[in-house]
Design an enzyme around this catalytic site. Sequence first.
Site, PDB file in Angstrom:
ATOM      1  NE  ARG A  45      -0.828  -0.646   4.857  1.00 33.74           N
ATOM      2  CZ  ARG A  45      -1.581  -1.094   5.858  1.00 33.74           C
ATOM      3  NH1 ARG A  45      -2.894  -1.108   5.745  1.00 33.74           N
ATOM      4  NH2 ARG A  45      -1.023  -1.529   6.965  1.00 33.74           N
ATOM      5  CD  GLU A  56      -1.394   2.602   5.954  1.00 29.27           C
ATOM      6  OE1 GLU A  56      -0.283   2.207   6.349  1.00 29.27           O
ATOM      7  OE2 GLU A  56      -2.470   2.170   6.394  1.00 29.27           O
ATOM      8  CE  LYS A  69      -8.730  -0.535   4.595  1.00 31.07           C
ATOM      9  NZ  LYS A  69      -8.922  -1.491   5.711  1.00 31.07           N
ATOM     10  NE  ARG A 112      -9.017  -5.456   5.713  1.00 28.84           N
ATOM     11  CZ  ARG A 112      -7.921  -4.935   6.299  1.00 28.84           C
ATOM     12  NH1 ARG A 112      -7.611  -5.211   7.556  1.00 28.84           N
ATOM     13  NH2 ARG A 112      -7.121  -4.154   5.608  1.00 28.84           N
ATOM     14  CD  GLN A 140      -9.919  -2.250  14.430  1.00 32.30           C
ATOM     15  OE1 GLN A 140     -10.444  -3.106  13.717  1.00 32.30           O
ATOM     16  NE2 GLN A 140     -10.052  -0.957  14.177  1.00 32.30           N
ATOM     17  CG  ASP A 161      -6.441  -0.772  26.546  1.00 37.46           C
ATOM     18  OD1 ASP A 161      -6.808  -0.990  25.379  1.00 37.46           O
ATOM     19  OD2 ASP A 161      -5.913   0.315  26.891  1.00 37.46           O
ATOM     20  CB  THR A 201      -1.534  -1.950  21.524  1.00 33.82           C
ATOM     21  OG1 THR A 201      -0.337  -2.220  20.784  1.00 33.82           O
ATOM     22  CG2 THR A 201      -1.760  -3.055  22.545  1.00 33.82           C
ATOM     23  CG  ASP A 235      -1.028  -1.136  11.451  1.00 35.54           C
ATOM     24  OD1 ASP A 235      -0.330  -0.299  12.059  1.00 35.54           O
ATOM     25  OD2 ASP A 235      -2.256  -1.045  11.353  1.00 35.54           O
ATOM     26  CE  LYS A 239       0.177   1.929  14.823  1.00 37.68           C
ATOM     27  NZ  LYS A 239      -0.606   0.866  14.199  1.00 37.68           N
TER      28      LYS A 239
HETATM   29  N1  LIG Z   1      -3.561  -5.435  10.842  1.00 35.08           N
HETATM   30  C1  LIG Z   1      -4.646  -4.865  10.396  1.00 35.08           C
HETATM   31  O1  LIG Z   1      -5.213  -5.268   9.373  1.00 35.08           O
HETATM   32  C2  LIG Z   1      -5.237  -3.725  11.160  1.00 35.08           C
HETATM   33  C3  LIG Z   1      -6.518  -3.258  10.860  1.00 35.08           C
HETATM   34  C4  LIG Z   1      -7.083  -2.259  11.645  1.00 35.08           C
HETATM   35  C5  LIG Z   1      -6.340  -1.703  12.683  1.00 35.08           C
HETATM   36  N2  LIG Z   1      -5.068  -2.138  12.905  1.00 35.08           N
HETATM   37  C6  LIG Z   1      -4.266  -1.594  14.020  1.00 35.08           C
HETATM   38  O2  LIG Z   1      -4.791  -2.164  15.200  1.00 35.08           O
HETATM   39  C7  LIG Z   1      -4.502  -1.298  16.306  1.00 35.08           C
HETATM   40  C8  LIG Z   1      -5.721  -1.135  17.153  1.00 35.08           C
HETATM   41  O3  LIG Z   1      -6.689  -0.391  16.431  1.00 35.08           O
HETATM   42  P1  LIG Z   1      -7.952   0.204  17.183  1.00 35.08           P
HETATM   43  O4  LIG Z   1      -8.809   0.794  16.135  1.00 35.08           O
HETATM   44  O5  LIG Z   1      -8.510  -0.798  18.123  1.00 35.08           O
HETATM   45  O6  LIG Z   1      -7.237   1.367  18.031  1.00 35.08           O
HETATM   46  P2  LIG Z   1      -7.736   2.040  19.379  1.00 35.08           P
HETATM   47  O7  LIG Z   1      -6.932   3.272  19.538  1.00 35.08           O
HETATM   48  O8  LIG Z   1      -9.227   2.151  19.396  1.00 35.08           O
HETATM   49  O9  LIG Z   1      -7.347   0.975  20.515  1.00 35.08           O
HETATM   50  C9  LIG Z   1      -6.011   0.687  20.815  1.00 35.08           C
HETATM   51  C10 LIG Z   1      -5.916   0.378  22.307  1.00 35.08           C
HETATM   52  O10 LIG Z   1      -4.576  -0.015  22.600  1.00 35.08           O
HETATM   53  C11 LIG Z   1      -4.323   0.404  23.926  1.00 35.08           C
HETATM   54  N3  LIG Z   1      -2.876   0.362  24.173  1.00 35.08           N
HETATM   55  C12 LIG Z   1      -1.912   1.194  23.693  1.00 35.08           C
HETATM   56  N4  LIG Z   1      -0.704   0.797  24.163  1.00 35.08           N
HETATM   57  C13 LIG Z   1      -0.932  -0.310  24.932  1.00 35.08           C
HETATM   58  C14 LIG Z   1      -0.083  -1.166  25.678  1.00 35.08           C
HETATM   59  N5  LIG Z   1       1.243  -0.959  25.762  1.00 35.08           N
HETATM   60  N6  LIG Z   1      -0.634  -2.216  26.344  1.00 35.08           N
HETATM   61  C15 LIG Z   1      -1.980  -2.412  26.309  1.00 35.08           C
HETATM   62  N7  LIG Z   1      -2.835  -1.622  25.624  1.00 35.08           N
HETATM   63  C16 LIG Z   1      -2.312  -0.588  24.944  1.00 35.08           C
HETATM   64  C17 LIG Z   1      -4.951   1.792  23.996  1.00 35.08           C
HETATM   65  O11 LIG Z   1      -5.170   2.224  25.310  1.00 35.08           O
HETATM   66  C18 LIG Z   1      -6.244   1.570  23.202  1.00 35.08           C
HETATM   67  O12 LIG Z   1      -7.336   1.282  24.055  1.00 35.08           O
HETATM   68  C19 LIG Z   1      -3.998   0.003  15.687  1.00 35.08           C
HETATM   69  O13 LIG Z   1      -2.592   0.054  15.839  1.00 35.08           O
HETATM   70  C20 LIG Z   1      -4.377  -0.099  14.225  1.00 35.08           C
HETATM   71  O14 LIG Z   1      -3.488   0.618  13.396  1.00 35.08           O
HETATM   72  C21 LIG Z   1      -4.511  -3.138  12.177  1.00 35.08           C
END
Ligand SMILES: NC(=O)c1ccc[n+]([C@@H]2O[C@H](COP(=O)([O-])OP(=O)(O)OC[C@H]3O[C@@H](n4cnc5c(N)ncnc54)[C@H](O)[C@@H]3O)[C@@H](O)[C@H]2O)c1
Length: 352
Positions: A45, A56, A69, A112, A140, A161, A201, A235, A239
Amino acid sequence: MVRFVNVNNLSRWAADAGLEPLLRDLTTAIEHQFRRWESFDKTPRVGSHSEHGVIELMPTSDGITYGFKCVNGHPINSTRGLQTVTAFGALSDVDTGYPILIAEMTLLTALRTAATSAMATRLLAPPGATTIALVGSGAQSEFQALAVRATLGINTVRVFDIDPAAMSKFERNASALGFDVTLCRDAEEAITGAQVITTCTADKRNATIIADDMLKRARAASGGAGLHINAMGGDAPGKTELDIEIVKRSRVFVEYPEQTFIEGEIQSLPRDWPITELWQVLTGEADGRDSANEITIFDSVGFAIEDFAALTFLNDRLDGTDYFEHIDLVAEPADPKDLFALVAAKTPATSR
Ligand SMILES: NC(=O)c1ccc[n+]([C@@H]2O[C@H](COP(=O)([O-])OP(=O)(O)OC[C@H]3O[C@@H](n4cnc5c(N)ncnc54)[C@H](O)[C@@H]3O)[C@@H](O)[C@H]2O)c1
């Protein structure tokens, strides 16, 4: 006319279908597209990185339908009362090039991503897994728990969390869904006793959500039993979530290596580091789990084919429903060469 699915209609569509049946079917739909992996155009991407996040663009095509997307990732957003991830996407007809669908994809991405984790978990989890640990209980998290229950029947969730409010929110939602939920003091307590760990996270740095010695202690407590980790929060470049020592001594499964070596847990490892592509496990061209005791990692970053699968799955299910509206998105002059006529028709005669 182009179909448009807004947030309200996507929410109704998902709720009316029932989230678990929907996630089960979506998992099957993603598996189907992964089995056709070689039919797709593939490219890492295109990310536009800034101080606080990334925007992205994720395109792919199977030669019949084109999909993309547009998604952001801004971990700082939760401190501004905003979401970390938002998205929208579209499908176009490859033959004419005309768009056919535009949809909200913030919810659809959560669905998804959860279905993709479920697909990997079904393929790779140690046999008889009963407990999942979720580290990170933000936007998520409920979707992740539901998809694993829908596909593997796992109902016991241990969660940690750093934000107590996010844990309370998860407990409220997951208890209402009938999950057996344990809120934990730290990540080590959460992962102890779990056979499946999903890290979700959000932090814009190379974080260590699970340290190597923490995992060793947790595994020792369970007699060195096998484990599957969905590392889905790391991701983007810079990060990540896992101690690299855990990654080095595990079997790593990826979506699209060209993207995962840029964005995933393996981003600091050499390009020839042994990894397995998930689609090849699905087609039987590569092995999944080798032994009951090993650690498998799905180094999830999110790939365009998953969004294509979600959008085509949605579009197929819209026929004969009221979950969409038609929008006037494509200019269609009566004479295709007289595009100007559309503006001329709106221009007062005096100013022509
Ligand atoms: N791989 C994929 O396909 C994909 C898809 C969507 C989102 N994501 C990633 O997933 C992650 C979560 O997304 P989200 O929408 O739930 O975000 P969000 O911000 O709603 O939730 C993330 C949570 O992580 C917690 N957190 C941060 N550092 C932490 C730690 N050290 N220990 C425990 N908890 C911790 C935060 O307090 C928060 O509640 C993001 O990094 C996002 O980029 C990946």
